[in-house]
Write an enzyme that holds these catalytic residues in place. Structure first.
Site, short mmCIF file in Angstrom:
data_model
loop_
_atom_site.label_atom_id
_atom_site.label_comp_id
_atom_site.label_asym_id
_atom_site.label_seq_id
_atom_site.Cartn_x
_atom_site.Cartn_y
_atom_site.Cartn_z
N GLU A 247 0.84 -1.21 -0.08
CA GLU A 247 0.10 0.17 -0.09
C GLU A 247 0.94 1.28 -0.29
OE1 GLU A 247 -0.40 -2.67 2.03
OE2 GLU A 247 -2.60 -2.86 2.42
N GLY B 229 5.83 -1.94 15.26
CA GLY B 229 5.25 -1.07 14.10
C GLY B 229 4.19 -0.17 15.06
N ARG B 230 3.29 -1.22 15.68
CA ARG B 230 2.46 -0.19 16.56
C ARG B 230 2.95 0.50 17.76
NH1 ARG B 230 2.07 -5.35 16.33
NH2 ARG B 230 1.99 -6.77 18.11
N HIS C 80 -25.49 9.30 20.96
CA HIS C 80 -26.58 9.44 19.91
C HIS C 80 -26.66 8.10 19.01
CE1 HIS C 80 -28.04 13.32 21.64
NE2 HIS C 80 -26.53 13.26 21.85
N LYS D 46 -1.74 -10.87 3.28
CA LYS D 46 -0.71 -10.06 2.33
C LYS D 46 -0.12 -10.89 1.27
CE LYS D 46 1.34 -6.91 5.44
NZ LYS D 46 2.79 -6.66 6.08
C1 G6Q Z 1 2.31 -3.06 13.43
C2 G6Q Z 1 2.22 -3.83 12.21
C3 G6Q Z 1 1.76 -3.11 10.92
C4 G6Q Z 1 2.77 -2.18 10.32
C5 G6Q Z 1 2.20 -2.28 8.96
C6 G6Q Z 1 3.13 -1.22 8.16
O1 G6Q Z 1 2.55 -3.54 14.36
O2 G6Q Z 1 3.46 -4.51 12.04
O3 G6Q Z 1 0.89 -2.40 11.27
O4 G6Q Z 1 3.04 -1.41 11.17
O5 G6Q Z 1 1.94 -3.24 8.10
O6 G6Q Z 1 4.28 -1.66 7.87
P1 G6Q Z 1 5.59 -0.90 7.51
O7 G6Q Z 1 5.78 0.08 8.39
O8 G6Q Z 1 6.86 -1.97 7.46
O9 G6Q Z 1 5.23 -0.50 6.06
#
Ligand code: G6Q
Length: 556
Positions: A216, A271-272, A388, A516
């Site tokens: 993406e 990532g998160r 609401h 994916k």
């Molecule tokens: C988070 C996940 C996931 C990741 C995205 C983007 O913990 O791993 O949400 O952040 O898939 O990945 P990239 O930063 O590698 O593009």
């Protein structure tokens, strides 16, 4: 990474809670409030400027004692030390989990495999600071010499939700001449709509991707690059309009971003959990690096609270245990996040990823299927909008939905007279969920409206509210960078506590991989009508349906 040999549900602490749950479940919180004048002070705690009132929960002192015993049995304190020491507790990816190092304002060494990561963390923070100053002061200019006005963060998941949520929450801190935008969806509509209002000469793209391989993000980044080049005409323009945030230097170079304009982070940042790293660049560009560092200060303060406070006073510890209580013993399937602050409108979505991706697991650390519910579905919306809409189900539906109300005591906009109205609604909702409305109360109300006899009796059941529905209330002075940092870190550690008790790895996310992989295969099949398709007959038919729809498209 092996754990206790005894299955969790067979352990003494779990069994004690199970028996206690049976005894407690029919009891009513309202009666406890009547007989316990100290209930609020007994079941509230505060840290880093955040008050947690958890008195409106289906708990007694005995419940909390048993929950703390469960935490001791599962060695939450030991795992917490392993987390902060940089041990590779994300064992399926063989990684340490050190987002706390990114906001380690004490600067004490934090070691991963014997190597102190703090000099690198500080180097990248410095690089971010210099870059932000250049962009914000107009020293950094676009290809045609214009200063930058619009920042477009291109990323998805952890590389989008955190920066987006934080910039929305801190609108009061936005620099006057910078406008942030976020593009995540591969649906081209989002990029097209964003670009439609932008001037290429004044736009900077921040391509945020830990791996720099995410379909993406790369699709959006390439389309943004084409858009820029169509307007500015010259390949050389990319250098002044694109920077990257990533751990993958080679892929960043291959895309055409000068590695000098790449902001690094490391594999020990999930990532998160990455908004504290250079993934926060779009935040820092929007609110200034000073404010970004105050956000880090707030998170660091919560890290210290989590490490130092006794469990009975420890906010993440308490919230984590309450989450386990409802999810695993009451079997509540969801948990609602209800911020009464418009700025926090993306906070439920942010926590949805944080909690569901971290603890939405069905296999324990030993690889066994778990036989108890783990993470609930996290959902929510800012108040008062939700009132609401879906609050009906929370008040009178058949499901138990524990909720977190989150609200600042002061607003940061000029319409101050709105704020008491907003807060009155928070307090009223908590009270309504607690007390409900019984038959006598509903009857009196209907009589006062002039109803009687059969008409009254027919309406009466619909006017009853069962009550006894749990809520946490979190209050703080105002939603500023420090408090927001502390609030996010509070939830991160809550999620950690739950994961330890459920004996799962909160830091991998294999569940996002399968779709994916399949999408890559299917995309190749969709674009090549002669390629054989070998899926189930539903998927085959859908691919065929698409292929047929494309026949003759070129003639239209
Ligand atoms: C988070 C996940 C996931 C990741 C995205 C983007 O913990 O791993 O949400 O952040 O898939 O990945 P990239 O930063 O590698 O593009």
């Amino acid at each position: 990474m092996t754990t206790s040999t005894q299955p969790l549900i067979a352990t003494p602490a779990w069994q004690a809670l199970k028996a206690h749950h049976q005894h407690l479940a029919p009891q009513r919180m309202c009666e406890w409030f009547d007989s316990e004048p100290e209930r609020f002070s007994q079941f509230s705690a505060s840290a880093c400027g955040i008050l947690l009132d958890y008195s409106k929960n289906r708990i007694t002192t005995e419940t909390m004692r048993l929950l703390f015993e469960l935490a001791a049995q599962e060695d939450v304190a030991g795992w917490r030390s392993r987390l902060f020491r940089g041990e590779k507790i994300n064992f399926t990816e063989r990684r340490a989990v050190l987002h706390s190092a990114l906001r380690n304002r004490s600067n004490h060494p934090v070691r991963v495999a014997g190597h102190d990561v703090m000099p690198e963390v500080n180097r990248v923070l410095d690089k971010m600071r210099h870059f932000c100053i250049k962009v914000q002061s107009g020293i950094w200019r676009g290809h045609t010499g214009e200063p930058i006005r619009d920042i477009v963060n291109i990323g998805i998941g952890g590389s989008d939700l955190g920066p987006l949520m934080v910039t929305e929450a801190l609108r009061a801190d936005w620099l006057e001449h910078i406008r942030p935008h976020f593009v995540s969806n591969v649906d081209g509509a989002q990029l097209a709509q964003t670009l439609a209002n932008l001037d290429p000469a004044r736009t900077l793209f921040v391509v945020s991707s830990k791996t720099f391989t995410t379909q993406e993000t790369l699709t959006n980044a390439h389309s943004a690059r084409d858009w820029l080049l169509q307007s500015l005409g010259d390949e050389g323009a990319v250098a002044s309009h694109f920077v990257a945030v990533s751990t993958n230097r080679e892929a960043v170079s291959a895309f055409g971003v000068d590695p000098a304009n790449m902001f690094e982070f490391w594999d020990w940042v999930g990532g998160r959990y990455s908004l504290w790293s250079s993934i926060g660049l779009s935040i820092a560009l929007t609110i200034g690096m000073d404010n970004f560092e105050v956000l880090l200060d707030g998170a660091h303060a919560m890290d210290r609270h989590f490490q130092e406070a006794e469990p009975e006073q420890n906010l993440p510890w308490i919230m984590g245990l309450l989450g386990v209580w409802y999810s695993s013993f009451f079997e509540a399937g969801s948990h609602a996040i209800l911020p009464y602050d418009q700025g926090l409108h993306r906070f439920p979505a942010y926590l949805q990823q944080a909690e569901m991706e971290s603890n939405g697991k069905c296999v324990d650390r030993d690889g066994n299927l778990v036989n108890y519910p783990t993470a609930p579905v996290i959902w929510g919306e800012s108040g008062t909008n939700g009132q609401h809409a879906f609050y009906q189900l929370i008040h009178q539906g058949t499901r138990l939905v524990p909720v977190d109300f989150i609200a600042p005591l002061q607003c940061r906009h000029g319409l101050t007279h709105h704020h008491p109205i907003l807060l009155a609604n928070v307090f009223a909702q908590g009270e309504a969920l607690l007390r409900g409305k019984n038959e006598a109360e509903a009857r009196t109300e209907l009589e006062a409206e002039g109803l009687s006899g059969e008409a009254l009796n027919a309406l009466l059941p619909h006017k009853l509210f069962p009550g006894n529905r749990p809520s946490n209330t979190l209050l703080f002075e105002r939603l500023d960078p420090f408090t927001l940092g502390a609030l996010i870190a509070l939830y991160e550690h809550k999620i950690f506590v739950q994961g330890i008790i459920w004996r799962i790895n909160s830091f991998d996310q294999w569940g996002v991989e399968l779709g994916k992989q399949l999408a890559k295969t299917i995309l190749a099949e969709m674009t090549d009508p002669d390629r054989p398709v070998r899926h189930d007959n539903s998927t085959n038919a859908l691919i065929d349906y698409y292929r047929n729809s494309q026949k003759g498209m070129g003639d239209r």
